[in-house]
Motif scaffolding. Structure first.
Motif, mmCIF file in Angstrom:
data_model
loop_
_atom_site.group_PDB
_atom_site.id
_atom_site.type_symbol
_atom_site.label_atom_id
_atom_site.label_comp_id
_atom_site.label_asym_id
_atom_site.label_seq_id
_atom_site.Cartn_x
_atom_site.Cartn_y
_atom_site.Cartn_z
ATOM 1 N N CYS B 357 -51.526 22.754 13.180
ATOM 2 C CA CYS B 357 -52.944 22.775 13.498
ATOM 3 C C CYS B 357 -53.444 21.381 13.850
ATOM 4 O O CYS B 357 -53.126 20.418 13.150
ATOM 5 N N THR B 358 -54.225 21.269 14.900
ATOM 6 C CA THR B 358 -54.841 19.983 15.208
ATOM 7 C C THR B 358 -56.182 19.833 14.496
ATOM 8 O O THR B 358 -56.615 18.718 14.217
ATOM 9 N N ALA B 359 -56.826 20.965 14.191
ATOM 10 C CA ALA B 359 -58.128 20.908 13.514
ATOM 11 C C ALA B 359 -58.004 20.340 12.100
ATOM 12 O O ALA B 359 -58.955 19.821 11.541
ATOM 13 N N LYS B 360 -56.797 20.433 11.524
ATOM 14 C CA LYS B 360 -56.587 19.883 10.188
ATOM 15 C C LYS B 360 -56.753 18.365 10.176
ATOM 16 O O LYS B 360 -57.052 17.773 9.151
ATOM 17 N N LYS B 361 -56.506 17.731 11.338
ATOM 18 C CA LYS B 361 -56.691 16.278 11.415
ATOM 19 C C LYS B 361 -58.166 15.931 11.216
ATOM 20 O O LYS B 361 -58.508 14.970 10.541
ATOM 21 N N TYR B 362 -59.018 16.732 11.849
ATOM 22 C CA TYR B 362 -60.461 16.533 11.679
ATOM 23 C C TYR B 362 -60.866 16.861 10.249
ATOM 24 O O TYR B 362 -61.607 16.124 9.605
ATOM 25 N N GLU B 363 -60.347 17.994 9.766
ATOM 26 C CA GLU B 363 -60.710 18.451 8.420
ATOM 27 C C GLU B 363 -60.420 17.382 7.374
ATOM 28 O O GLU B 363 -61.240 17.123 6.488
ATOM 29 N N ALA B 364 -59.253 16.741 7.495
ATOM 30 C CA ALA B 364 -58.854 15.745 6.489
ATOM 31 C C ALA B 364 -59.832 14.575 6.431
ATOM 32 O O ALA B 364 -59.909 13.872 5.432
ATOM 33 N N ASP B 376 -58.547 13.749 -0.130
ATOM 34 C CA ASP B 376 -57.509 14.618 -0.696
ATOM 35 C C ASP B 376 -56.209 14.463 0.084
ATOM 36 O O ASP B 376 -55.128 14.438 -0.473
ATOM 37 N N VAL B 377 -56.344 14.399 1.410
ATOM 38 C CA VAL B 377 -55.190 14.273 2.293
ATOM 39 C C VAL B 377 -55.387 13.028 3.152
ATOM 40 O O VAL B 377 -56.459 12.819 3.716
ATOM 41 N N ASP B 378 -54.365 12.203 3.240
ATOM 42 C CA ASP B 378 -54.509 10.940 3.971
ATOM 43 C C ASP B 378 -54.163 11.063 5.442
ATOM 44 O O ASP B 378 -54.839 10.502 6.298
ATOM 45 N N VAL B 379 -53.073 11.749 5.744
ATOM 46 C CA VAL B 379 -52.645 11.874 7.135
ATOM 47 C C VAL B 379 -52.228 13.321 7.401
ATOM 48 O O VAL B 379 -51.574 13.943 6.556
ATOM 49 N N VAL B 380 -52.599 13.827 8.579
ATOM 50 C CA VAL B 380 -52.115 15.143 9.001
ATOM 51 C C VAL B 380 -51.288 14.958 10.264
ATOM 52 O O VAL B 380 -51.746 14.336 11.222
ATOM 53 N N ILE B 381 -50.064 15.451 10.236
ATOM 54 C CA ILE B 381 -49.289 15.499 11.478
ATOM 55 C C ILE B 381 -49.003 16.962 11.807
ATOM 56 O O ILE B 381 -48.978 17.815 10.917
ATOM 57 N N THR B 382 -48.816 17.227 13.075
ATOM 58 C CA THR B 382 -48.564 18.595 13.509
ATOM 59 C C THR B 382 -47.066 18.895 13.472
ATOM 60 O O THR B 382 -46.243 17.988 13.299
ATOM 61 N N THR B 383 -46.726 20.160 13.669
ATOM 62 C CA THR B 383 -45.326 20.564 13.754
ATOM 63 C C THR B 383 -44.612 19.743 14.843
ATOM 64 O O THR B 383 -43.483 19.289 14.659
ATOM 65 N N ARG B 384 -45.303 19.561 15.981
ATOM 66 C CA ARG B 384 -44.698 18.799 17.084
ATOM 67 C C ARG B 384 -44.422 17.359 16.678
ATOM 68 O O ARG B 384 -43.373 16.790 17.008
ATOM 69 N N GLU B 385 -45.370 16.753 15.968
ATOM 70 C CA GLU B 385 -45.168 15.358 15.543
ATOM 71 C C GLU B 385 -44.004 15.258 14.555
ATOM 72 O O GLU B 385 -43.221 14.309 14.614
ATOM 73 N N LEU B 386 -43.899 16.229 13.638
ATOM 74 C CA LEU B 386 -42.774 16.206 12.701
ATOM 75 C C LEU B 386 -41.455 16.281 13.469
ATOM 76 O O LEU B 386 -40.513 15.530 13.186
ATOM 77 N N ALA B 387 -41.407 17.162 14.466
ATOM 78 C CA ALA B 387 -40.175 17.292 15.257
ATOM 79 C C ALA B 387 -39.829 15.962 15.925
ATOM 80 O O ALA B 387 -38.665 15.541 15.931
ATOM 81 N N ARG B 388 -40.842 15.290 16.464
ATOM 82 C CA ARG B 388 -40.581 14.002 17.116
ATOM 83 C C ARG B 388 -40.044 12.982 16.105
ATOM 84 O O ARG B 388 -39.142 12.202 16.403
ATOM 85 N N MET B 389 -40.606 13.005 14.900
ATOM 86 C CA MET B 389 -40.159 12.045 13.878
ATOM 87 C C MET B 389 -38.721 12.332 13.452
ATOM 88 O O MET B 389 -37.941 11.399 13.229
ATOM 89 N N ILE B 390 -38.395 13.613 13.324
ATOM 90 C CA ILE B 390 -37.024 13.973 12.931
ATOM 91 C C ILE B 390 -36.037 13.487 14.000
ATOM 92 O O ILE B 390 -34.983 12.910 13.699
#
Lengths: 156, 582
Positions: B357-364, B376-390
């Motif tokens: 979700c990209t809206a979670k970035k705003y929510e955080a 409560d949450v410092d950073v939100v990354i998306t599924t795509r960003e996690l894949a890039r990091m892996i």
């Protein structure tokens, strides 16, 4: 009723007239342009709400057609003809001089709200090229040096 | 009966129902006509002309908007057509920022792929003046770079038709046409809900999520920080696609292993917090029903939906469950319960959420989602960003062993897993609400009536003596339709589940991007949801209130659901927001 309120009432009349038609946005925008002299943001929001469409849609149509303007036009609208005949006879120089004299760019309105500069398609007076119009008055066979004198007549 | 129309496509005789387009019919003939602006069910405008075909008419016609006629003879592959398509591509490229090497969509770009397939070489045939744009990166969720935009309008259709948000549109005319918000306002100045559906439909790199991967790497490298990660339910249903696994492959164990290898100090699971959400939300529902509270109660897990409600349906704010969304609950507990247990200063803890979700970035970034000045949450990354990091970390994802999540905030039931699909929250809530109301355990936990991808689903569920009338919607356009019916008094419900994206989180704006040619053939929502329902089916525990870690956290820390402490940490409030930002 304030002047602005009366204008919105007039707009509402136009909306009521067209609301049920398919493609109501065009005639309503035309009415708004006539009533307000332009279609600023609050007017577009009003239209979007009244026609149950999005502001993006209204803005998209308003910026597609050159007959709509987002900012109020000046008291005097200058149209310098950029048709082929006028162009080859030096219309660009005329336009450049108008911009320089009024210190405003094409498409813009001077800070005092007196003049709006536009470049237009063929005005149909090619025999008089280069031609420019100020509101309904036509000026033909122009040279750039004549521009300051012509503009002076309109300045307050 | 539907009338069948015979026609010939590239010499193959096919029969298709009347009203079918030539593009759709071509699939039946085994022919793949190239497309660019076309996106099944979302955008069929014929604007890019890439799908031109020869029907013997005076000019080539766009197959995506051309209905079949009887005995039509269509040719899709002639030297003239191939040349026409190449010229079209060259024209698009003449105003396209061709910095492909650094582009986020390189190797996953429909324009790049077409150029390769159709033999367009350097793309400089019509080099000339190019439009200049500023990158709009003011939104915490979505970045627009119009220098990459090909004005296909797929994002406009997603925003306007799929979501009925409509904060972007085509502006101006001719060469100067650009996709923008009115008055070129930043997306962050509009009533944008940050859902990111525009990103998932963009064929090129004009739209992408705000990249927070370097921030995460920075925290991971900082020895003074204790970095905790939590992936959402839907992430495991789609992450595998980024590594070549078939759609619908569940990669829960490999994901946990990858996160551990990236260097996170604790690998927790948002599924745990989903179970916790059910405890709080089911309790809230029972309380509203028995004490005359505002009904229907509406779920609050989806931040896109929440912002939509705040902007467009503020009159329903009292109906929203006060529960924070699961990852926010998890974050709040990491910085309280977990910090206490571990003797850590919450200031030294960094909570990273991996979300579909990209809206979670705003929510955080919402100030109300914090405790003692700490988010409560410092950073939100998306599924795509996690894949890039892996990939960046050189982890061979498909070779990883399956690992579990860490204790305390990592265990979940099947109820938590299905949160990622439309109907999942409702089903999970009903499983537990049944026990809360009747005191008995439910035998058959499968509420199949609320499953599936239809826009609006309704059911009446027998809970003891109570008939509970429920509705499930996904996408904000469907939410709007349902709320209009509720407002008009045409519909009456006790409980409504809303997920902001069509199909729920599995199809969220942060999920892997699926090529239009694949979307034409498979339903992403159904395929990914299968992974979650299979996981639920395989779990021994499928009701949130039976999760042993949940029992433990109430015993040791929270007391009971909706307790004072639970309210302080796990519940929130909402804000009326204008439709037109000033």
């Amino acid at each position: 009723m304030s002047e602005q309120k009366a204008k919105f009432a007039e707009l509402q009349t136009a909306i009521d007239k067209h609301k049920e038609e398919k493609g109501a946005l065009m005639p309503v925008l035309q009415a708004a342009q006539g009533i307000f002299g332009c279609v600023p943001m609050d007017v577009q929001e009003y239209i979007a709400e009244a026609l149950d469409t999005t502001l993006s849609e209204v803005y998209g149509v308003a910026t597609f057609y050159s007959q709509f303007s987002l900012q109020p036009k000046g008291k005097y609208v200058i149209g310098v003809c950029m048709g082929t005949a006028c162009y080859v006879r030096g219309a660009q120089k005329v336009l450049d001089r108008v911009e320089k004299e009024l210190n405003a760019e094409t498409g813009a309105t001077t800070k005092d709200g007196q003049f709006t500069i536009q470049s237009t398609r063929c005005l149909g007076a090619c025999g008089l090229a280069p031609v420019m119009m100020i509101n309904d008055e036509v000026f033909g066979r122009l040279t750039e040096d004549e521009i300051p004198g012509i503009l002076d007549k309109y300045k307050i | 009966m539907e009338q069948m129309i015979p026609l010939t496509i590239d010499g193959v005789r096919v029969e298709v129902p009347q009203g079918t387009t030539v593009l759709e019919a071509s699939r039946k003939a085994g022919v793949k006509i190239p497309t660019l602006c076309y996106l099944k069910d979302i955008n069929q405008s014929g604007s890019c002309r890439m799908c031109v075909v020869d029907t013997g008419a005076r000019a080539f016609q766009a197959a995506c908007v051309l209905p079949v006629t009887k005995d039509m003879v269509v040719r899709t592959n002639t030297p003239d057509l191939r040349e026409a398509r190449r010229v079209l591509l060259e024209l698009i490229l003449s105003n396209h920022n061709k910095q492909c090497l650094s582009c986020i969509r390189s190797q996953n770009c429909e324009l790049q792929k077409l150029c390769k397939d159709l033999g367009v070489e350097d793309g400089n045939d019509f080099a000339g003046v190019m439009n200049q744009y500023e990158i709009d990166d003011f939104s915490p969720s979505i970045v627009r770079d119009n220098s990459k935009c090909i004005v296909c309008r797929r994002c406009v259709a997603a925003c306007d038709k799929v979501q009925e948000v409509g904060v972007i549109g085509a502006t101006g005319r001719g060469f100067k046409t650009s996709i923008a918000s009115p008055w070129n306002l930043h997306l962050s100045e509009m009533a944008c809900i940050n859902c990111g559906q525009c990103i998932t439909v963009c064929p090129v790199g004009a739209l992408h999520e705000k990249d927070d991967t370097s921030l995460v790497w920075q925290y991971l490298a900082d020895p003074t920080k204790h970095v905790v990660v939590q992936p959402a339910p839907a992430v495991r249903a789609a992450l595998g696609e980024e590594f070549g696994l078939p759609m619908g492959t569940s990669v829960t164990g490999k994901m946990a292993a990858a996160l551990r290898r990236m260097g996170f100090d604790r690998v927790f699971d948002t599924d745990f917090a989903a179970d916790l959400t059910i405890m709080e939300e089911a309790t809230e529902l029972v309380d509203r029903v028995t004490n005359g509270g505002v009904l229907p109660m509406i779920t609050s897990c989806s931040p896109g939906w929440i912002k939509f409600c705040e902007h467009y349906y503020p009159e329903f704010i009292p109906n929203l469950s006060s529960c924070k969304s699961p990852h926010e609950m998890e974050g709040a507990l990491v910085k309280s319960y977990y910090a206490e247990k571990m003797g850590l200063d919450p200031k030294d803890i960094v909570v990273v959420s991996v979300m579909p979700c990209t809206a979670k970035k705003y929510e955080a970034q919402r100030p109300e989602l914090s405790n003692g000045g700490l988010p409560d949450v410092d950073v939100v990354i998306t599924t795509r960003e996690l894949a890039r990091m892996i990939k960046e970390a050189g982890i061979e994802f498909t070779m990883l062993p399956d690992e579990g999540f860490d204790d305390l905030l990592g265990e979940s039931t099947g109820a938590g897993v299905i949160f990622g699909a439309t109907g999942g929250v409702m089903e999970a809530a009903l499983r537990t609400a049944y026990t809360f109301i009747t005191g008995n355990e439910l035998e058959d936990v499968n509420f199949t009536a609320v499953r599936g991808v239809e826009g609006i689903k309704e059911a009446t569920v027998k809970v003891g003596d109570l008939d509970v009338s429920v509705a499930v919607v996904s996408s904000t356009s469907m939410a709007a339709k349902l709320l209009d019916a509720v407002k008009a008094g045409e519909k009456n419900y006790t409980f409504i589940e809303v997920m902001g994206c069509p199909g729920g989180c599995v199809n969220g704006g942060g999920q892997p991007i699926v090529d239009a040619s694949v979307r034409a053939k498979v339903d992403i929502r159904t395929e990914r949801a299968k992974a979650l329902y299979n996981e639920d089916q395989a779990k021994t525990l499928r009701k949130s209130h039976l999760n042993p870690e949940i029992k433990k956290i109430y015993d040791e820390f929270l007391g009971r659901p909706n307790s004072h402490k639970a309210h302080k940490l796990l519940h929130t409030k909402y804000t009326v927001r204008p439709k037109y930002e000033k």
